[in-house]
Write a protein that holds these residues in place. Structure first.
Motif, PDB file in Angstrom:
ATOM      1  N   UNK A 190      -0.470  39.660  37.348  1.00  0.00           N
ATOM      2  CA  UNK A 190       0.270  38.533  36.781  1.00  0.00           C
ATOM      3  C   UNK A 190       1.423  38.153  37.710  1.00  0.00           C
ATOM      4  N   UNK A 191       1.083  37.720  38.884  1.00  0.00           N
ATOM      5  CA  UNK A 191       2.107  37.303  39.839  1.00  0.00           C
ATOM      6  C   UNK A 191       2.392  35.828  39.606  1.00  0.00           C
ATOM      7  N   UNK A 192       3.643  35.515  39.553  1.00  0.00           N
ATOM      8  CA  UNK A 192       4.037  34.148  39.195  1.00  0.00           C
ATOM      9  C   UNK A 192       3.454  33.136  40.175  1.00  0.00           C
ATOM     10  N   UNK A 193       3.580  33.466  41.452  1.00  0.00           N
ATOM     11  CA  UNK A 193       3.118  32.519  42.473  1.00  0.00           C
ATOM     12  C   UNK A 193       1.621  32.288  42.350  1.00  0.00           C
ATOM     13  N   UNK A 194       0.908  33.405  42.122  1.00  0.00           N
ATOM     14  CA  UNK A 194      -0.547  33.293  42.023  1.00  0.00           C
ATOM     15  C   UNK A 194      -0.937  32.462  40.817  1.00  0.00           C
ATOM     16  N   UNK A 254      -6.964  25.455  44.777  1.00  0.00           N
ATOM     17  CA  UNK A 254      -7.069  24.613  45.977  1.00  0.00           C
ATOM     18  C   UNK A 254      -5.850  24.807  46.871  1.00  0.00           C
ATOM     19  N   UNK A 255      -4.666  24.891  46.221  1.00  0.00           N
ATOM     20  CA  UNK A 255      -3.444  25.106  46.979  1.00  0.00           C
ATOM     21  C   UNK A 255      -3.497  26.436  47.719  1.00  0.00           C
ATOM     22  N   UNK A 256      -3.981  27.424  46.964  1.00  0.00           N
ATOM     23  CA  UNK A 256      -4.092  28.751  47.576  1.00  0.00           C
ATOM     24  C   UNK A 256      -5.012  28.709  48.779  1.00  0.00           C
ATOM     25  N   UNK A 257      -6.103  27.972  48.613  1.00  0.00           N
ATOM     26  CA  UNK A 257      -7.062  27.880  49.722  1.00  0.00           C
ATOM     27  C   UNK A 257      -6.420  27.223  50.935  1.00  0.00           C
ATOM     28  N   UNK A 258      -5.678  26.141  50.666  1.00  0.00           N
ATOM     29  CA  UNK A 258      -5.018  25.438  51.778  1.00  0.00           C
ATOM     30  C   UNK A 258      -4.031  26.373  52.473  1.00  0.00           C
ATOM     31  N   UNK A 259      -3.296  27.109  51.622  1.00  0.00           N
ATOM     32  CA  UNK A 259      -2.321  28.058  52.176  1.00  0.00           C
ATOM     33  C   UNK A 259      -3.015  29.078  53.064  1.00  0.00           C
TER      34      UNK A 259
END
Lengths: 214, 123
Positions: free
Chosen positions: A33-37, A43-48
């Motif tokens: 339960x990570x806030x950022x995750x 999609x954002x994560x993928x771009x990152x």
């Protein structure tokens, strides 16, 4: 009855598996339960991730370039070291020739003395020339080093000037070099010592392994 | 007897699940889809008990088969870059509500009948 037991056992097993998987999942979700995750969309994560990957690749190529440069410099440095070593040896040779450094080694010593005839400066000059021809590395007269700018003058009939310093007989000439060559150059038939004998001047030859010129 | 076995199974399962190692976040989607499939089968089972056509073989095959099939579909969707698991969740949840509706109707009918009988008795 038997059917009922089978039924209850199988349903119990199903319930067990279901709750087990559910609780595992609860725990997994709770721990990740990570806030950022959570707040980031996939999609954002993928771009990152893609951007980080490209950054990583960039850094890797940069590192390769730098490594190559380092090896280049290293090879250059080693070649420069060779050059400096050569230069150093040349410098040592030059210093020896110029008489800036002390020279030590095997050589010969000749003593000239007035006999029935007096020793004149041409005796000294020709001796020095002979010795040089025989490959003497360093020559001295009465411990006065003979170098390229040495003057041998005769202001009076008795006193020589060597390096503008007065010396008088007996004259001891020391030469450092290959002992065999020096000796044979002096003692050859009709050579220097023979000529001095015919001119009735005293001369003496000594060999040694250790002469020191400063 | 059936209820006892269900309760025991739930307790043991909860204990095992709480002490189980954490699954990587990437794979938790498979587990969640399997849970949804299994829950759908459980509600379906309850509904079939109410309809008096419960079959253990169908229940167990549905329980495991649906879970495994939905996981496979999710995997396939990941390979194809299509979120197939969303469709699976849609179907399972829709069926779950259907079954819940059957169960709810049955119990409401039953309780109303009981209430009505008591009311009539009092009169």
């Amino acid at each position: 009855m038997k059917e009922k037991i089978i039924l209850s056992i199988s349903i119990g097993c199903a319930a067990l598996i279901l709750t087990m998987v559910m609780f595992t999942q609860f725990k997994t979700i709770e721990y990740t339960d990570i806030v950022a995750l959570e707040t980031m969309r996939e999609a954002e994560l993928r771009a990152e991730l893609a951007s980080w990957k490209s950054k990583y690749e960039e850094a890797e190529t940069k590192m390769g370039d730098t490594k190559q440069k380092i090896t280049e410099y290293q090879t250059q440095i080693s070649s420069e070291q060779n050059a400096t070593e050569l230069l150093r040896q040349e410098l040592i040779e030059s210093q020896k020739t110029l008489g800036y450094t002390d020279v030590q080694g095997e050589g010969i010593m000749i003593t000239l003395e007035n006999g029935e005839e007096k020793v004149d400066r041409f005796d000294l000059i020709s001796l020095i020339n002979e010795l040089r021809l025989a490959g003497a590395e360093a020559i001295s007269v009465n411990d006065e080093r003979v170098v390229f700018k040495t003057d041998i003058a005769l202001p009076t009939s008795e006193i020589f000037l060597i390096n503008s310093k007065r010396i008088s007989g007996p004259y001891t000439i020391k030469a450092i070099g290959e002992m065999k060559y020096l000796e044979s150059a002096i003692t050859i038939k009709n050579g220097y010592l023979d000529q001095r004998k015919t001119e009735r001047k005293k001369s003496q030859l000594r060999n040694s392994n250790q002469y020191h010129h400063s | 007897m059936i209820y006892i076995s269900i309760v025991i199974g739930c307790i043991i399962g909860a204990l095992i699940g709480m002490n189980a190692p954490i699954i990587p976040y990437t794979y938790s989607i498979y587990l969640s889809i399997a849970i949804i499939a299994a829950l759908d089968t459980v509600f379906g089972g309850i509904a079939s008990v109410i309809n008096k056509n419960f079959d253990l073989k169908i229940f167990l095959s549905g329980f495991f088969g649906n879970a495994i099939l939905s996981m496979l579909l999710t995997y396939l969707g990941e390979k194809l870059n299509v979120d197939i698991y969303l469709a699976a969740i849609f179907v399972f949840v829709w069926r779950m509500f259907n079954n819940l509706g059957i169960i709810r109707r049955y119990y409401i009918e039953k309780w109303t009948n009981q209430f009505q009988a008591k009311w009539n008795e009092k009169k």
